[in-house]
Scaffold this motif. Structure first.
Motif, mmCIF file in Angstrom:
data_model
loop_
_atom_site.group_PDB
_atom_site.id
_atom_site.type_symbol
_atom_site.label_atom_id
_atom_site.label_comp_id
_atom_site.label_asym_id
_atom_site.label_seq_id
_atom_site.Cartn_x
_atom_site.Cartn_y
_atom_site.Cartn_z
ATOM 1 N N THR A 42 0.822 -1.225 0.149
ATOM 2 C CA THR A 42 0.209 -0.049 -0.022
ATOM 3 C C THR A 42 0.841 1.284 -0.128
ATOM 4 O O THR A 42 1.668 1.413 0.822
ATOM 5 C CB THR A 42 -0.973 0.113 1.528
ATOM 6 O OG1 THR A 42 -1.687 -1.154 1.330
ATOM 7 C CG2 THR A 42 -1.719 1.303 1.201
ATOM 8 N N TYR A 44 0.869 5.817 -1.333
ATOM 9 C CA TYR A 44 0.031 6.882 -1.866
ATOM 10 C C TYR A 44 1.015 7.947 -2.333
ATOM 11 O O TYR A 44 2.181 8.024 -1.935
ATOM 12 C CB TYR A 44 -0.694 7.453 -0.631
ATOM 13 C CG TYR A 44 0.329 7.974 0.208
ATOM 14 C CD1 TYR A 44 0.684 9.346 0.474
ATOM 15 C CD2 TYR A 44 0.667 7.242 1.615
ATOM 16 C CE1 TYR A 44 1.299 10.034 1.494
ATOM 17 C CE2 TYR A 44 1.602 7.832 2.687
ATOM 18 C CZ TYR A 44 1.604 9.036 2.573
ATOM 19 O OH TYR A 44 2.617 9.655 3.617
ATOM 20 N N ILE A 53 -4.024 6.530 -4.029
ATOM 21 C CA ILE A 53 -3.515 5.234 -3.160
ATOM 22 C C ILE A 53 -3.677 4.305 -4.063
ATOM 23 O O ILE A 53 -4.754 3.721 -4.777
ATOM 24 C CB ILE A 53 -4.642 5.364 -2.001
ATOM 25 C CG1 ILE A 53 -4.590 6.693 -1.240
ATOM 26 C CG2 ILE A 53 -4.415 4.021 -1.242
ATOM 27 C CD1 ILE A 53 -5.618 6.664 -0.233
ATOM 28 N N ASP A 55 -2.951 -0.029 -3.797
ATOM 29 C CA ASP A 55 -2.773 -1.300 -2.948
ATOM 30 C C ASP A 55 -3.097 -2.596 -3.755
ATOM 31 O O ASP A 55 -3.408 -2.579 -4.935
ATOM 32 C CB ASP A 55 -3.717 -1.050 -1.780
ATOM 33 C CG ASP A 55 -5.234 -0.933 -2.345
ATOM 34 O OD1 ASP A 55 -5.337 -1.039 -3.384
ATOM 35 O OD2 ASP A 55 -6.051 -0.818 -1.195
ATOM 36 N N LEU A 103 -5.552 5.182 5.455
ATOM 37 C CA LEU A 103 -4.111 4.873 5.164
ATOM 38 C C LEU A 103 -3.463 4.184 6.895
ATOM 39 O O LEU A 103 -3.216 4.953 7.552
ATOM 40 C CB LEU A 103 -3.271 5.992 4.960
ATOM 41 C CG LEU A 103 -3.490 6.729 3.485
ATOM 42 C CD1 LEU A 103 -2.838 7.993 3.397
ATOM 43 C CD2 LEU A 103 -3.254 5.945 2.501
#
Length: 416
Positions: A42, A44, A53, A55, A103
């Motif tokens: 993950t 950003y 973002i 993931d 997050l």
């Protein structure tokens, strides 16, 4: 559901303590591995006025969030995150049915810096300098709120307020019922004892969770936003821009009125808040408990120029008592220069304040009995919130009120 079934007390009785402990260890190890993999993949980055973002391991996903839609930002720190100096950043955006793009987890310094940067790019507040004080990172606690402290709730008042609720009064009966069932069965095996303890904990969970969630509540004014910090085992630092507040509700529970206490909550556009009873998903805290003068001061800060204690609310006509004989004298509505105010409730009284600029639509609704009595209910709807409803107004007054609300809402949006 599979995990819950696997960890149930009945499973323990069937497979024995050794295999049950091994099962728990395997499930915990699997959860840790999945969490680590999810965290590792993950990331950003900010491109212009957009947060992106990405993931996923097998299926990569990228979400692009325009910062113009940003409604509020929360820095959440569960107990383990507090021990490791980490934090979770939760974003709420317009039209979100749930928290958008959480997050989890980043360092506390990065979470605080990113929160300020996102709010700055969204135009809600000036961007703070990147990073936080070294002592904040070293102690693993959020830095003190910038701006002016509005109020800090005394934890003693918070405890007493929860004792003055219906849940607290019925709590001994719930515990007594669980224990009586245990004694009636006459089984003192490990499974019976464990099941009784689990049921008792379920009865105690809700009031205890409310106290833990609102512990050490502090509200501060930060530029053009309000910032709330609360929580004991899980701390939350929530920042809500004032121009995103859709309505403010003042509530006077029955037993609280003896001590002159009230509660304040706010509706925020797009905020994925559950019911007020859902302590872990409440995003509407403004004042868990406080005196009326404190509530007036906070409402004045959130809705400038509004003093709810001085509003001249008019009741519905007397013939409305045929619909609400007990509540009718307590109903009221007012169109002040700043807000549309509606009062309701018998045992628990509440006052809803809706700024005209937040009104999305106005409705006049009549039921069959209301048509016979010449009454109607005026609804002022807001974005994603419950809005306000003036019940059982005279039909002529209802149409005039609806027209005035429409005109004031249109004028308020033009002057914003």
């Amino acid at each position: 559901m599979v995990i819950v079934a696997a960890l149930s007390w009945s499973t323990l009785s069937r497979i024995g303590l050794g295999w049950f402990a091994l099962l728990v260890a395997v499930l915990l190890l699997g959860a840790v591995v999945l969490s680590v993999v999810s965290w590792y993949y993950t990331g950003y980055h900010i491109v212009g006025r957009e947060l992106r973002i990405h993931d996923g391991l097998l299926w990569r996903r990228t979400r692009a969030i325009p910062l113009e839609r940003l409604q509020a930002v929360e820095v959440v720190r569960p107990l383990l995150a507090q021990l490791t100096g980490l934090a979770e950043l939760r974003l709420e955006v317009v039209g979100g049915g749930k928290t958008e793009a959480p997050l989890a987890y980043v360092s506390l310094a990065d979470a605080v810096a990113l929160r300020g940067r996102l709010l700055g790019l969204a135009g809600h507040a000036p961007q703070p300098p990147v990073g936080v004080a070294p002592e904040a990172v070293a102690t693993g606690t959020p830095p003190p709120a910038r701006g002016r402290l509005l109020h800090a709730v005394v934890n003693r008042d918070l405890l007493i307020s929860q004792l003055l609720t219906p849940q607290a009064f019925f709590l001994p009966f719930g515990v007594a019922f669980v224990l009586s069932q245990f004694l009636y069965e006459g089984s003192f095996s490990f499974i019976a004892v464990a099941s009784t303890v689990t049921a008792t904990a379920g009865v105690l969970l809700q009031p205890v969770r409310r106290v833990l969630d609102d512990w050490d509540f502090r509200l501060a004014r930060e530029d053009n936003a309000v910032r709330a910090h609360n929580g004991l085992l899980e701390t939350r630092a929530q920042t809500v821009p004032l121009d995103r507040v859709q309505a403010v509700t003042v509530t006077w529970p029955l037993l609280w009125r003896v001590k002159g206490w009230l509660r304040l909550r706010m509706d925020v556009a797009g905020y994925a808040a559950g019911p007020e009873q859902d302590g872990r998903n409440r995003a509407d805290r403004l004042l868990p408990v406080g005196l009326q003068d404190t509530g007036r001061m906070i409402v004045w800060e959130v809705l400038p120029g509004v003093d709810f204690a001085r509003l001249a609310l008019t009741p519905p006509p007397r013939r409305a008592r045929w619909l609400d004989p007990l509540v009718q004298p307590l109903l009221g509505a007012a169109l002040s220069p700043e807000v549309f105010a509606v009062r309701s409730g018998l045992i628990t009284r509440q006052l809803v304040l809706v700024p005209y600029a937040r009104i999305q639509s106005v409705r006049v609704v009549q039921g069959p009995v209301q048509r016979r009595l010449g009454l109607a209910t005026v609804h002022a709807d807001t974005a994603g919130g419950s809005g306000a409803a003036a019940h059982n107004r005279d039909l002529t007054e209802a149409w005039a009120m609806a027209a005035e609300l429409t005109a004031r809402a249109r004028a308020a949006r033009i002057t914003r």
